[in-house]
Design a protein around this motif. Sequence first.
Motif, PDB file in Angstrom:
ATOM      1  N   SER A  98      45.937  49.566  65.176  1.00  0.00           N
ATOM      2  CA  SER A  98      47.015  50.363  64.573  1.00  0.00           C
ATOM      3  C   SER A  98      48.277  50.258  65.425  1.00  0.00           C
ATOM      4  O   SER A  98      49.380  50.536  64.959  1.00  0.00           O
ATOM      5  CB  SER A  98      46.596  51.828  64.493  1.00  0.00           C
ATOM      6  OG  SER A  98      45.447  51.942  63.705  1.00  0.00           O
ATOM      7  N   MET A  99      48.071  49.893  66.686  1.00  0.00           N
ATOM      8  CA  MET A  99      49.216  49.700  67.587  1.00  0.00           C
ATOM      9  C   MET A  99      48.810  48.679  68.644  1.00  0.00           C
ATOM     10  O   MET A  99      47.658  48.648  69.082  1.00  0.00           O
ATOM     11  CB  MET A  99      49.605  51.037  68.252  1.00  0.00           C
ATOM     12  CG  MET A  99      50.740  50.921  69.249  1.00  0.00           C
ATOM     13  SD  MET A  99      51.546  52.511  69.575  1.00  0.00           S
ATOM     14  CE  MET A  99      50.296  53.413  70.479  1.00  0.00           C
ATOM     15  N   ILE A 100      49.769  47.840  69.006  1.00  0.00           N
ATOM     16  CA  ILE A 100      49.560  46.917  70.125  1.00  0.00           C
ATOM     17  C   ILE A 100      50.655  47.215  71.140  1.00  0.00           C
ATOM     18  O   ILE A 100      51.844  47.234  70.797  1.00  0.00           O
ATOM     19  CB  ILE A 100      49.615  45.441  69.668  1.00  0.00           C
ATOM     20  CG1 ILE A 100      48.467  45.145  68.697  1.00  0.00           C
ATOM     21  CG2 ILE A 100      49.558  44.507  70.879  1.00  0.00           C
ATOM     22  CD1 ILE A 100      48.442  43.707  68.162  1.00  0.00           C
ATOM     23  N   ILE A 101      50.229  47.469  72.367  1.00  0.00           N
ATOM     24  CA  ILE A 101      51.205  47.798  73.416  1.00  0.00           C
ATOM     25  C   ILE A 101      51.341  46.589  74.340  1.00  0.00           C
ATOM     26  O   ILE A 101      50.360  46.153  74.958  1.00  0.00           O
ATOM     27  CB  ILE A 101      50.756  49.028  74.232  1.00  0.00           C
ATOM     28  CG1 ILE A 101      50.445  50.209  73.296  1.00  0.00           C
ATOM     29  CG2 ILE A 101      51.827  49.411  75.261  1.00  0.00           C
ATOM     30  CD1 ILE A 101      49.734  51.374  73.986  1.00  0.00           C
ATOM     31  N   ALA A 102      52.546  46.044  74.397  1.00  0.00           N
ATOM     32  CA  ALA A 102      52.800  44.936  75.329  1.00  0.00           C
ATOM     33  C   ALA A 102      53.184  45.532  76.677  1.00  0.00           C
ATOM     34  O   ALA A 102      54.070  46.385  76.766  1.00  0.00           O
ATOM     35  CB  ALA A 102      53.915  44.049  74.792  1.00  0.00           C
ATOM     36  N   VAL A 103      52.491  45.081  77.713  1.00  0.00           N
ATOM     37  CA  VAL A 103      52.731  45.567  79.079  1.00  0.00           C
ATOM     38  C   VAL A 103      53.408  44.440  79.850  1.00  0.00           C
ATOM     39  O   VAL A 103      52.851  43.338  79.937  1.00  0.00           O
ATOM     40  CB  VAL A 103      51.393  45.937  79.763  1.00  0.00           C
ATOM     41  CG1 VAL A 103      51.646  46.521  81.146  1.00  0.00           C
ATOM     42  CG2 VAL A 103      50.576  46.887  78.901  1.00  0.00           C
TER      43      VAL A 103
END
Length: 186
Positions: A74-79
């Motif tokens: 539902s969400m992808i967090i780029a670090v």
Amino acid sequence: MDVIDAIKKRRAYRSLIPVNITEDLINDLGNCIRLSASCFNNQPWRYLFVYKPDVLRSMHEVLSSGNEWAKSASMIIAVFCKKEDDCIIHDREYYLFDTGMATAFMILRATELGLVAHPIAGYSPKKTRKILGIPDNYNVIALVIVGKKSDKINPVLSEKQVQAEKIRPSRLNIDEFIYYNRFSKK
Ligand SMILES: Cc1cc2nc3c(=O)[nH]c(=O)nc-3n(C[C@H](O)[C@H](O)[C@H](O)COP(=O)(O)O)c2cc1C
């Protein structure tokens, strides 16, 4: 305090169902990130939260084979982070260490909120930078895949991945990585 509950509950699950992503959630996670420690309080970490359906879909093409399951995110967090933004003391570069610590805080908080937050290294940083407009001088060190744990096994998983849904992959014993007072050969 019950940090131990989140530590024990956190798992890198791969069978995900959708979860509603709100600005409140992102702010909550962001506030946990910002309280993490960093060398000289340099705060080198940067996070890009992808939840708009069309951008999320375009992120599917960055995933390596074996990470097909992450298409249910539902969400992808780029670090991402860069070494100039943090302490460099001789051969010690702290940007990845500090960003890793902050990411762990975020993951534990997500766990506390009942979410799965699964970090992955299997993706193309180059494609990620291109799609998200992240400048080339940043190291995209991880993506964190967010969803809710499904009770149904995702059919795209390999046999090994299916096993990992059921039983936590094994760990070293404490005596394999802990030393008391002086280093000794194991
Ligand atoms: C830096 C990092 C990279 C990882 N990369 C992937 C990945 O590309 N694909 C994947 O399915 N899991 C990935 N994982 C998850 C690990 O496989 C998982 O954490 C490990 O097997 C232990 O399982 P557990 O976290 O459920 O205890 C990664 C974890 C970390 C911390």
